[in-house]
Design an enzyme around this catalytic site. Structure first.
Site, short mmCIF file in Angstrom:
data_model
loop_
_atom_site.label_atom_id
_atom_site.label_comp_id
_atom_site.label_asym_id
_atom_site.label_seq_id
_atom_site.Cartn_x
_atom_site.Cartn_y
_atom_site.Cartn_z
N GLU A 299 0.88 -1.19 0.00
CA GLU A 299 0.00 0.00 0.00
C GLU A 299 0.91 1.22 0.00
O GLU A 299 1.74 1.36 0.89
CB GLU A 299 -0.85 0.04 1.27
CG GLU A 299 -1.53 -1.27 1.64
CD GLU A 299 -2.83 -1.47 0.93
OE1 GLU A 299 -3.27 -0.53 0.23
OE2 GLU A 299 -3.41 -2.55 1.05
N CYS A 333 -2.32 9.09 4.33
CA CYS A 333 -2.22 8.66 2.93
C CYS A 333 -3.46 9.12 2.17
O CYS A 333 -3.40 9.39 0.98
CB CYS A 333 -2.08 7.16 2.86
SG CYS A 333 -3.26 6.33 3.92
#
Ligand code: NAP
Length: 527
Positions: A299, A333
């Site tokens: 990720e 993020c």
């Protein structure tokens, strides 16, 4: 798959998964009392030393780093032993020794450890949150919600393993019985970032553990004390020695060694694109003594965007944009770092946004009056300030807030006049810098929204049903939010993760996440 294993998977009966309640608000009477008390109690424990945890034992090393409070760098949160390659190798051997028995532990039993760990984390939620306030500069809400998410991962993956632990009957052909079931991949290297220091670490470790893998966990060196909370949880629930190993250390010293090890079967990584791509490349090399092809669950970063359509509800959109862009100092993020505003509404929306942002208080996260706090470290300050300088060249600064002198603060900044060719519209800036773009029409807004290498989160405020439907089809991000902010995904109901350069298409907290940690097997028996 033996009979005992099947039985125990089905024997553990758990109530249906329910998300942990998110932060009730700073004015909640319990919160008002519990948070300051927890912070005061944690403050008395600052400066303690933390050992590595290998094969069920604490391991002390000569090299130690200080983990500090970003709002007050004089305050040492903890002194953390550093793993070198020798300690990582020891942890891999401990994991290897624990693997045969853990792999054969019934799935329901493995799930039970997670449910117990969730219960302990729930009990200690204020205490664990307080550590994040001091080690990561998280506001009360941000810290609490990180804990809530971690608890959700434990509870959800436990239930998911019970589901996957049942062999599937694939039907019969010519009288044969056919079954389909899963086994763990082996040893998982879990490499975590600092910005969701409990939730992301806990989620990746829990997924690996409950599926029957043994874990070598490397927390970020900016959040090793919170990383140690996993040692506390997993040892308190009595996880067998070697199933979970904690090896804090510099990525630059032990990262490649861990990734390259032939003992590792799967790497679960969350972090920047640069490190993620390096891991994917190295994991693709297969020395002769390596028994399997490595899998990488990866990720990475984002350049997330919100679109403000010309008929957007401005009163609703402004707080959502502020929270998405500047909550936890823009160090998520999922944070909104580009804002595309339609030309027709631009001159009404942007000045109001800037005025609202100007009023946000900036200071230590432990004071709930402050909306925004310090960023994680001095290196982050330097990098973000460079981007703010660039912002002044590529666009026009609409707001550059003033910040406290002491601590790792950077000004909350809004820059206008950015277009897709600008670096500010393309590169991830992990901090409170919002690039505003004026789009001619909705076609251009969608085109610009999709114009980066990343595809993590996005949001749109619009009252136009046709535009919302169009976004569903054409606004290509992993997590799309209509008429709300683009942060704060919840486990199970909003599985999280992106594609393109934001990730390899995996979804943390989603219905297929555990499958990445297992290999499927098929069995056929003639009567
Ligand atoms: P990072 O610098 O990439 O570090 C992540 C982890 O990798 C840390 O534990 C780091 O250790 C380690 N590492 C560094 N070099 C390594 C190497 N050569 N081999 C193996 N591991 C290595 O990222 P970060 O600053 O911690 O986190 C921020 C980034 O994570 C942002 O880009 C953000 O967008 C991304 N992120 C993505 C998601 C998502 O779900 N997509 C979620 C959260 C964060 P050290 O700490 O010792 O350097």
């Amino acid at each position: 798959m033996n009979k005992k294993q099947n039985e125990t998977a089905s024997e553990l009966k758990l109530p249906a998964f329910k998300n942990e309640r998110i932060f009730p608000g700073c004015d909640d009477p319990k919160v008002k009392q519990a948070f300051p008390r927890a912070i005061a109690a944690v403050r008395k424990k600052l400066g303690k030393s933390y050992a590595l945890y290998i094969g069920g034992k604490d391991v002390v090393t000569d090299e130690v780093i200080d983990s500090i409070n970003p709002a007050n760098p004089d305050e040492v949160v903890g002194r953390v032993c550093q793993a070198g390659t020798k300690e990582v190798e020891d942890a891999l051997i401990a994991a290897q020794n624990a693997l045969p028995s853990w792999r054969d532990t019934p799935p329901g039993k493995r799930a039970e450890y997670l449910v117990k760990a969730a219960a302990i984390a729930r009990e200690r939620i204020y205490e664990f949150s307080a550590w994040q306030v001091l080690e990561e500069g998280k506001q009360w809400a941000q810290a609490y919600n990180d804990l809530a998410e971690g608890i959700d991962f434990l509870d959800y993956y436990a239930r998911e393993m019970i589901r996957f632990g049942q062999p599937q009957d694939m039907g019969s052909y010519a009288g044969e019985i056919n079954q389909y079931f899963y086994q763990p991949k082996g040893i998982a290297a879990v490499i975590a970032p600092w910005n969701f220091p409990f939730a992301i670490s806990c989620g990746m470790c829990a997924a690996a553990i409950v599926t029957g893998n043994c874990v070598v966990f490397k927390p970020s060196n900016q959040s090793p004390v919170v990383g140690h909370h996993l040692v506390e949880l997993f040892s308190e629930v009595g996880l067998p020695a070697g199933v979970f190993n904690y090896t804090p250390g510099r990525g630059s010293v032990i990262g490649d060694f861990l990734v390259d090890s032939p003992k590792v079967s799967i790497i679960a990584f969350t972090g920047s694109m640069e490190v993620g791509l390096r891991i994917i490349e190295r994991a693709g090399r297969t020395p002769e003594n390596q028994p399997c092809v490595k899998k990488v669950v990866c990720e990475m970063g984002g350049k997330n965007v919100m679109i403000i359509d010309e008929d957007a509800d401005i009163d609703k959109a402004i707080p959502a944009v502020l929270y998405s862009a500047f909550g936890y100092q823009g160090q998520k993020c999922s944070a909104c770092s580009r804002l595309i505003v339609l030309d027709k509404i631009y001159d009404e929306f942007v000045p109001r946004l800037v005025e609202a942002a100007r009023k946000l208080k900036i200071g230590p996260a432990e004071d709930p009056e402050n909306y925004m706090g310090a960023v994680i470290d001095q290196a982050a300050v330097k990098k973000i300030l460079e981007y703010i300088e660039l912002a002044a060249k590529e666009g026009t600064i609409a707001l550059r807030a003033s910040v406290p002198q002491k601590g790792y603060y950077v000004p909350l900044t809004i820059v206008e006049g950015i277009t897709p060719e600008d670096r500010l519209a393309q590169e991830e800036v992990f901090g409170p810098l919002l690039a505003v773009m004026r789009a001619r029409d909705f076609d251009q807004a969608i085109e610009w929204a999709n114009s980066t290498r990343f595809a993590l989160t996005g949001g749109v405020f619009s009252r136009n049903r046709e535009h919302l439907e169009r976004c569903r089809r054409e606004f290509r991000v992993g997590n799309l939010y209509l008429n709300r902010g683009c942060v704060g995904a919840l486990v199970k109901i909003q599985p999280f993760g992106g594609f393109k350069m934001s990730g390899v298409g995996t979804k943390a907290g989603g219905p297929d996440y555990l499958l990445h940690f297992m290999d499927p097997r098929s069995l056929t028996e003639q009567p």
